[in-house]
Design an enzyme around this catalytic site. Structure first.
Site, mmCIF file in Angstrom:
data_model
loop_
_atom_site.group_PDB
_atom_site.id
_atom_site.type_symbol
_atom_site.label_atom_id
_atom_site.label_comp_id
_atom_site.label_asym_id
_atom_site.label_seq_id
_atom_site.Cartn_x
_atom_site.Cartn_y
_atom_site.Cartn_z
ATOM 1 C CB CYS A 95 21.093 0.736 -31.986
ATOM 2 S SG CYS A 95 20.145 2.258 -31.880
ATOM 3 C CG HIS A 96 16.115 0.451 -31.889
ATOM 4 N ND1 HIS A 96 16.874 1.599 -31.985
ATOM 5 C CD2 HIS A 96 15.000 0.789 -31.207
ATOM 6 C CE1 HIS A 96 16.228 2.596 -31.400
ATOM 7 N NE2 HIS A 96 15.096 2.135 -30.919
#
Length: 169
Positions: A95-96
């Protein structure tokens, strides 16, 4: 890892790694209990970034959420990640999570994916970005986009793990 990590992006891989016999060490900027973004999970930090050396770990696992964006402002965290990459140790980011790798400036020419909102940032960091559930690059970098990708992220990252490996988070 610090507060505001994406709960399931930590819990599902962590359980899979531990079930496979791996030991996880939770590293953060301060020793405390950190809270997941969804409020479903809290995790006790095992060691602070000042207490650890990348040489003592075999793998770096970076869950997503807001945690990576918070942590990449800390030069010590960025340097730790950079050393893990330069030592060609496995790095798993979902994800991030790749935001820390962007700041570490270690993505030029690497194949990668990440959450939709950071894909342009990954390209600007020199990475070859793919909008795929999982991307494995160079046999040591495994990335995924979002919680829906967790099954393939876990499967590919476990392929790189060996029994007895100590994983930092």
């Amino acid at each position: 890892m610090t507060d505001m990590f994406e709960d399931v992006e930590y819990t599902d891989p962590a359980k899979a790694y531990e079930d496979a016999g791996h030991e996880l060490t939770i590293i953060s900027t301060e020793r405390k209990e950190i809270q997941g973004k969804q409020g479903e999970v809290s995790v006790q930090v095992d060691q602070t970034i000042d207490q650890v050396d990348p040489d003592d770990f075999d793998v770096l696992f970076i869950p997503g959420g807001f945690s990576p964006d918070i942590l990449r402002a800390d030069d010590r965290v960025v340097e730790f990640a950079k050393k893990m990459v330069y030592q060609e140790k496995p790095v798993f980011a979902i994800c991030h999570g790749p935001q820390i790798l962007i700041t570490a400036d270690v993505l030029k020419g690497r194949n990668i994916t990440g959450f939709k909102s950071i894909q342009v940032d990954l390209k600007l960091a020199g990475a070859n970005v793919f909008d795929e559930p999982v991307v494995v690059c160079g046999g040591n970098l495994v990335t995924s986009r979002q919680p829906d990708d967790l099954p393939v992220f876990i499967e590919e990252s476990k392929k790189l793990l060996k029994q007895g490996v100590t994983t930092s988070v």
